[in-house]
Design an enzyme around this catalytic site. Sequence first.
Site, mmCIF file in Angstrom:
data_model
loop_
_atom_site.group_PDB
_atom_site.id
_atom_site.type_symbol
_atom_site.label_atom_id
_atom_site.label_comp_id
_atom_site.label_asym_id
_atom_site.label_seq_id
_atom_site.Cartn_x
_atom_site.Cartn_y
_atom_site.Cartn_z
ATOM 1 N N PRO A 1 131.375 40.187 41.268
ATOM 2 C CA PRO A 1 132.292 41.332 41.368
ATOM 3 C C PRO A 1 133.590 41.022 42.096
ATOM 4 O O PRO A 1 134.545 41.796 41.990
ATOM 5 C CB PRO A 1 131.465 42.362 42.141
ATOM 6 C CG PRO A 1 130.556 41.532 42.985
ATOM 7 C CD PRO A 1 130.191 40.358 42.116
ATOM 8 N N LEU A 2 133.622 39.905 42.820
ATOM 9 C CA LEU A 2 134.850 39.511 43.520
ATOM 10 C C LEU A 2 135.533 38.331 42.837
ATOM 11 O O LEU A 2 136.355 37.638 43.443
ATOM 12 C CB LEU A 2 134.542 39.176 44.987
ATOM 13 C CG LEU A 2 133.984 40.342 45.810
ATOM 14 C CD1 LEU A 2 133.672 39.895 47.228
ATOM 15 C CD2 LEU A 2 134.962 41.516 45.820
ATOM 16 N N GLY A 3 135.202 38.117 41.562
ATOM 17 C CA GLY A 3 135.878 37.062 40.808
ATOM 18 C C GLY A 3 135.743 35.695 41.444
ATOM 19 O O GLY A 3 136.717 34.970 41.588
ATOM 20 N N GLY B 1 135.355 35.009 44.420
ATOM 21 C CA GLY B 1 136.143 34.983 45.647
ATOM 22 C C GLY B 1 137.636 35.110 45.437
ATOM 23 O O GLY B 1 138.380 35.349 46.396
ATOM 24 N N PHE B 2 138.087 34.993 44.198
ATOM 25 C CA PHE B 2 139.529 35.031 43.940
ATOM 26 C C PHE B 2 140.114 36.390 44.317
ATOM 27 O O PHE B 2 141.232 36.473 44.857
ATOM 28 C CB PHE B 2 139.810 34.729 42.470
ATOM 29 C CG PHE B 2 141.209 34.266 42.200
ATOM 30 C CD1 PHE B 2 141.491 32.926 42.018
ATOM 31 C CD2 PHE B 2 142.260 35.165 42.130
ATOM 32 C CE1 PHE B 2 142.786 32.489 41.775
ATOM 33 C CE2 PHE B 2 143.566 34.745 41.891
ATOM 34 C CZ PHE B 2 143.824 33.402 41.710
ATOM 35 N N TYR C 1 118.620 28.479 39.954
ATOM 36 C CA TYR C 1 119.578 28.273 41.043
ATOM 37 C C TYR C 1 119.059 27.158 41.958
ATOM 38 O O TYR C 1 117.978 27.283 42.559
ATOM 39 C CB TYR C 1 119.752 29.536 41.884
ATOM 40 C CG TYR C 1 120.489 30.681 41.234
ATOM 41 C CD1 TYR C 1 121.088 30.554 39.985
ATOM 42 C CD2 TYR C 1 120.586 31.908 41.880
ATOM 43 C CE1 TYR C 1 121.755 31.619 39.410
ATOM 44 C CE2 TYR C 1 121.260 32.979 41.309
ATOM 45 C CZ TYR C 1 121.840 32.828 40.069
ATOM 46 O OH TYR C 1 122.494 33.889 39.513
#
Length: 336
Positions: free
Chosen positions: A205-207, A209-210, A56
Site C-alpha cells: 500500500p505504500l508503493g 516505500g516510495f 517468503y
Amino acid sequence: MESRQLGTGGPVVAAVGLGCLGLSGGYGAVAGHEAATAIRTALDLGITLLDTADFYGGGENERLVGRAIAGRRDEVVLATRGGVRAAAPGAPPTIVDGAPDSLRAACEASLERLGVDHVDLYYLARADPRVPVEDSVGALAELRAEGKVRHVGLSEVAAGTLRRAAATCTIAALESEYSLWERHVEAEILPTARELGIGLVAHTPLGKGFLTGAHRSPGDLGERDHRRNHPRFREGNFERNRELVEEAAAIAARTGMTPAQLALAWLLSAGPDVVPIPGSRRPEHLRENVRAAALRLDAADRARLAEVFAPERVAGERHPAHRRVAGVAEDGRPAG
C-alpha cells in the site's frame, strides 16, 4: 483501532495489518531480533492481521512469524499462502502449482513452520492456468472442513477467476496490490469482490516505500535491496514518480499527515472492506501507520490525489519481468 470485516462472515481484523515479507530481508538485511520486535510491537499497537507466505525467504518468514507470536496466538489473525514454489532451494518462486495434493502438502508444511494447528486465512497464491481454480479452492475448502484453515482467500487473480472460485467455495478475502500508484483493481476486480461479498487485503500500500517520500534517488537503495530492479525505481522513472510524491507531500503537509499516512488514509477511505498491510518494520513507522487509521481525508483531497496518481502518470511497469510468476500474468490470468 477501527476494525473491519474481511468478507461476509470472514475474520474481523484491525483496519491496518502487517505484511511480513520485508522481515526476511527483501529490502535489505534484517536481524532476527529486529524482525521479531517489529511483529510484537505491531501486536502491542493493536494490529491483528499478520500476512506471510510459504515462499517468503524459502519458508524462513513463516518460522520467524511463528516464533514471534508464540504465547500470543489468540491476538493474531494469521494469514499465509501457498501455490507458488521454487524450482530448487534458493531459487526465486516462479512455479505456480495449484494441484490439490500440492496445496494440501504446502498448507501442512506451513502449519509446521508456523508452529500452529490452524491458520485463520489461507490464500491460493496464484491461480494455476493448468488446474481449474475450482479444483484448487476445493482443496482449500477441504482443509477448512478439517479445521486447518478457518477462511479461504485468493491472491492476485482476475475478476472472472474470482467469480469462478466464489461459486465453488466461500471466499473471505482477495489479496491484491492496491495503492495510490497501483490502481488496476478499481476497474473490474474490486467491484467484483464487492458484488460477491469478498474483502480486499491491499498489499504494497505504500508503493514499496516510495509513497513515504523517504527515497530521494535510486542510489538511496542498498545493494541487496530488490527494488533496485523494479521498473518504477529506475532512473528516469524514479524522477517522474518522485514528482507525484512531492505533489502528495504538499497535501500531506497541509492536512497534518505524513506522506505515508496520507497514502494509507486514501486507501482506507476506498471503503470499509479494504485493509492495507504495509510492511514497515521500524517501531516508529508502525506507530505512524496505526495512527493513519484514525485520519480522514475530505472528498476534495481524495479526488485530487486520484488525479495526481492517475494511472497514466505513473512511470514504469508494476513488476520487473523476471519477477513475474511463470505462466501467469500480473492480474492472475494465463500469460501470453
